[in-house]
Design an enzyme around this catalytic site. Structure first.
Site, PDB file in Angstrom:
ATOM      1  N   LYS A 215       0.838  -1.209   0.000  1.00 15.69           N
ATOM      2  CA  LYS A 215       0.000   0.000   0.000  1.00 15.69           C
ATOM      3  C   LYS A 215       0.873   1.260   0.000  1.00 15.69           C
ATOM      4  O   LYS A 215       0.631   2.211  -0.751  1.00 15.69           O
ATOM      5  CB  LYS A 215      -0.918  -0.017   1.230  1.00 15.69           C
ATOM      6  CG  LYS A 215      -1.603   1.288   1.538  1.00 15.69           C
ATOM      7  CD  LYS A 215      -2.654   1.654   0.520  1.00 15.69           C
ATOM      8  CE  LYS A 215      -3.057   3.116   0.658  1.00 15.69           C
ATOM      9  NZ  LYS A 215      -3.983   3.550  -0.359  1.00 15.69           N
ATOM     10  N   CYS A 269      -3.313  11.182   1.476  1.00 19.00           N
ATOM     11  CA  CYS A 269      -2.620   9.894   1.286  1.00 19.00           C
ATOM     12  C   CYS A 269      -1.224  10.087   0.691  1.00 19.00           C
ATOM     13  O   CYS A 269      -0.224   9.781   1.335  1.00 19.00           O
ATOM     14  CB  CYS A 269      -3.440   8.989   0.369  1.00 19.00           C
ATOM     15  SG  CYS A 269      -4.914   8.341   1.150  1.00 19.00           S
TER      16      CYS A 269
HETATM   17  N1  LIG Z   1     -10.044   8.394   2.404  1.00 19.55           N
HETATM   18  C1  LIG Z   1      -9.335   7.744   1.495  1.00 19.55           C
HETATM   19  O1  LIG Z   1      -9.481   7.990   0.309  1.00 19.55           O
HETATM   20  C2  LIG Z   1      -8.382   6.649   1.895  1.00 19.55           C
HETATM   21  C3  LIG Z   1      -7.881   5.814   0.879  1.00 19.55           C
HETATM   22  C4  LIG Z   1      -7.039   4.777   1.247  1.00 19.55           C
HETATM   23  C5  LIG Z   1      -6.674   4.600   2.575  1.00 19.55           C
HETATM   24  N2  LIG Z   1      -7.163   5.445   3.539  1.00 19.55           N
HETATM   25  C6  LIG Z   1      -6.774   5.197   4.932  1.00 19.55           C
HETATM   26  O2  LIG Z   1      -7.905   4.739   5.658  1.00 19.55           O
HETATM   27  C7  LIG Z   1      -7.811   5.172   7.031  1.00 19.55           C
HETATM   28  C8  LIG Z   1      -9.075   5.936   7.400  1.00 19.55           C
HETATM   29  O3  LIG Z   1      -9.156   7.067   6.574  1.00 19.55           O
HETATM   30  P1  LIG Z   1     -10.493   7.913   6.409  1.00 19.55           P
HETATM   31  O4  LIG Z   1     -10.291   8.791   5.221  1.00 19.55           O
HETATM   32  O5  LIG Z   1     -11.668   6.987   6.440  1.00 19.55           O
HETATM   33  O6  LIG Z   1     -10.451   8.776   7.752  1.00 19.55           O
HETATM   34  P2  LIG Z   1     -11.625   9.699   8.352  1.00 19.55           P
HETATM   35  O7  LIG Z   1     -10.960  10.734   9.134  1.00 19.55           O
HETATM   36  O8  LIG Z   1     -12.596  10.052   7.267  1.00 19.55           O
HETATM   37  O9  LIG Z   1     -12.421   8.695   9.335  1.00 19.55           O
HETATM   38  C9  LIG Z   1     -11.865   8.124  10.473  1.00 19.55           C
HETATM   39  C10 LIG Z   1     -12.951   8.015  11.524  1.00 19.55           C
HETATM   40  O10 LIG Z   1     -12.412   7.284  12.636  1.00 19.55           O
HETATM   41  C11 LIG Z   1     -12.974   7.809  13.821  1.00 19.55           C
HETATM   42  N3  LIG Z   1     -12.164   7.345  14.955  1.00 19.55           N
HETATM   43  C12 LIG Z   1     -10.977   7.798  15.400  1.00 19.55           C
HETATM   44  N4  LIG Z   1     -10.554   7.063  16.450  1.00 19.55           N
HETATM   45  C13 LIG Z   1     -11.489   6.105  16.674  1.00 19.55           C
HETATM   46  C14 LIG Z   1     -11.616   5.048  17.599  1.00 19.55           C
HETATM   47  N5  LIG Z   1     -10.674   4.812  18.502  1.00 19.55           N
HETATM   48  N6  LIG Z   1     -12.720   4.271  17.553  1.00 19.55           N
HETATM   49  C15 LIG Z   1     -13.691   4.508  16.632  1.00 19.55           C
HETATM   50  N7  LIG Z   1     -13.616   5.500  15.716  1.00 19.55           N
HETATM   51  C16 LIG Z   1     -12.534   6.287  15.740  1.00 19.55           C
HETATM   52  C17 LIG Z   1     -12.997   9.302  13.577  1.00 19.55           C
HETATM   53  O11 LIG Z   1     -13.899   9.957  14.439  1.00 19.55           O
HETATM   54  C18 LIG Z   1     -13.423   9.345  12.097  1.00 19.55           C
HETATM   55  O12 LIG Z   1     -14.836   9.442  11.957  1.00 19.55           O
HETATM   56  C19 LIG Z   1      -6.529   6.008   7.112  1.00 19.55           C
HETATM   57  O13 LIG Z   1      -5.472   5.176   7.529  1.00 19.55           O
HETATM   58  C20 LIG Z   1      -6.312   6.440   5.680  1.00 19.55           C
HETATM   59  O14 LIG Z   1      -4.959   6.716   5.420  1.00 19.55           O
HETATM   60  C21 LIG Z   1      -8.022   6.459   3.229  1.00 19.55           C
END
Ligand SMILES: NC(=O)c1ccc[n+]([C@@H]2O[C@H](COP(=O)([O-])OP(=O)(O)OC[C@H]3O[C@@H](n4cnc5c(N)ncnc54)[C@H](O)[C@@H]3O)[C@@H](O)[C@H]2O)c1
Length: 418
Positions: A215, A269
């Site tokens: 990744k 990212c």
């Molecule tokens: N958004 C993208 O396009 C994308 C693509 C690939 C990978 N990712 C990866 O996926 C992961 C999540 O990204 P995202 O964009 O969904 O983030 P985001 O910020 O949209 O969502 C994360 C959520 O997790 C919640 N959270 C934090 N701590 C928590 C806990 N202990 N228990 C429960 N909920 C909790 C937050 O309140 C938030 O709503 C990251 O590692 C990111 O790098 C994201």
């Protein structure tokens, strides 16, 4: 026989990744409990509402909530499987901040029963999935954690990174190939049983560290290639050669495909993930680090060029078109365009700077302190401007008639009007 998951699934983190995953699985007839520490998110989901914009997500979520398949809570429940989709930002020293992942693992640990599956979806440095086993094991010495080469673990732990493109998440979540890396081969197989519920792409099983690294490498690959294009742009500019013409010609070679230069790299990212590789192997990641530095420098270079152009005028007006981190989305996270506008506003405090973006209706917080910045419609901004800086190639900007731009100094950082 190919296993397909049955039972209750809890997903921790109801953001851009966790919520679409929850909706995709709930609409396949599985009971999904969405867990989030954000009370407003949980309240919205409980009403069947989605707290952010993503095509086709609202329909899937409201349907799954109405059917009673998707529920939301702030408390981690008991379940048969857990997916962790919490943020993994970086610290000030650019090492990965794994505090959210650790908190999620520690929330899950007291709820675990023998036979449960735990999948990490958050983008993470190599070794993080193993750490989840260690963190859970510290809370639950009664459960045997999976160890490579050993059989008979009580829980199955794996990493399944996400590679969806915002704006196309609901499509790509289903159609993309999935890499699933287990702490043991059995862990990978158990985690795959969840993704077989909805994934139509190929499911590729491997070990956890390879999945984590794959990744990061995907995003570093993009970053390095963008840095190459940006460096070619810098060099061409200094030699008074048109970079767009150079790239157009070079790309006619059958094995060359140079990306487009731009004002920098944004989103949460690509500018973040390569640093996880650099911090894992600092002395060996010379190219990856340099690419990050090249791309991080771009906004400064673009702003400097605008300041130079402004010197030709006694009292210029500058129009900056685009604020989002890429074209045709409303996401301004880590946007290089915002950085460019901020740098110009700071360097030219007496110059009126008109900012326009069809996807942004209020001045982003990072720019609110500059009194010389004004949000304006694109046509009005261009009409009043002496210098027009194109930062994001949104379709309406690309479609702008060239006659409107006549007589202005144009700085097209995306080649949209070339
Ligand atoms: N958004 C993208 O396009 C994308 C693509 C690939 C990978 N990712 C990866 O996926 C992961 C999540 O990204 P995202 O964009 O969904 O983030 P985001 O910020 O949209 O969502 C994360 C959520 O997790 C919640 N959270 C934090 N701590 C928590 C806990 N202990 N228990 C429960 N909920 C909790 C937050 O309140 C938030 O709503 C990251 O590692 C990111 O790098 C994201």
């Amino acid at each position: 026989m190919t296993e397909i998951f049955k039972g209750r699934l809890a997903i921790l983190g109801m953001g851009y990744i966790g919520l679409p995953t929850a909706a995709a699985i709930a609409t396949r007839g599985i009971d999904v409990i969405g867990v989030d520490i954000n009370h407003a998110t949980v309240a919205a989901l409980s009403r069947g509402e989605v707290p952010f914009v993503e095509p086709d997500l609202a329909v899937a979520v409201s349907g799954a909530v109405a059917m009673g398949r998707l529920t939301a809570t702030t408390e981690t429940p008991e379940a048969d499987a857990f997916i962790i989709a919490v943020p993994t930002p970086f610290n000030d020293d650019r090492t990965a901040d794994l505090s959210y992942v650790k908190a999620a693992a520690e929330q899950i640990a007291p709820k675990l029963k023998s036979g449960n599956i735990v999948v990490l979806e958050s983008t993470s440095p190599p070794g993080t999935t193993q750490k989840i086993g260690d963190w859970i094991g510290a809370v639950r010495p009664d459960l045997r954690m999976p160890r490579d080469g050993e059989t008979g673990a009580d829980v199955y732990i794996a990493h399944c990174p996400e590679r969806v493109l915002p704006g196309r998440i609901m499509i790509e979540m289903i159609t993309n190939d999935r890499v699933i890396g287990g702490l043991t081969p059995r862990c990978a197989e158990k985690a795959a049983s969840i993704y077989r519920l909805f994934a139509q792409g190929e499911i590729l099983l491997t070990d956890a560290a390879s999945a984590e690294m794959a990744k990061l490498v995907e995003n570093a690959y993009r970053d390095v290639n963008i840095a190459f294009a940006n460096e070619i742009s810098l060099i061409s500019e200094s030699l008074h050669i048109d970079v767009w013409e150079v790239i157009r010609l070079a790309n006619r070679h059958p094995r060359v495909s140079i990306l487009s230069p731009g004002p920098g790299v944004g989103g949460h990212c690509i500018p973040v993930d390569p640093w996880f590789i650099v911090s894992a192997a600092p002395t060996l990641s010379r190219l990856i680090r340099t690419a990050r530095e090249v791309n991080d420098h771009r906004p400064h270079h673009v702003a400097q060029q605008v300041v130079e152009k402004a010197k030709r005028f006694r009292s210029p007006t500058v129009a900056c078109l685009g604020l989002t981190f890429k074209a045709n989305v409303d996401d301004v996270r880590e946007s290089p365009a915002i950085e460019v506008v901020g740098l110009i506003a700071k360097a030219l405090p007496d110059v009126d700077i008109l900012v326009s973006d069809p996807y942004v209706s209020t001045m982003p917080a990072l720019l609110a302190k500059y009194e010389n910045l004004h949000l304006e419609g694109a046509y009005q901004a261009v009409e009043r401007a002496d210098i027009v800086v194109l930062l994001v190639e949104h379709e309406p900007f690309k479609a702008m008639r060239h006659t409107r731009l006549g007589g202005k100094v144009i700085y097209d950082t995306r080649g949209a009007w070339h």
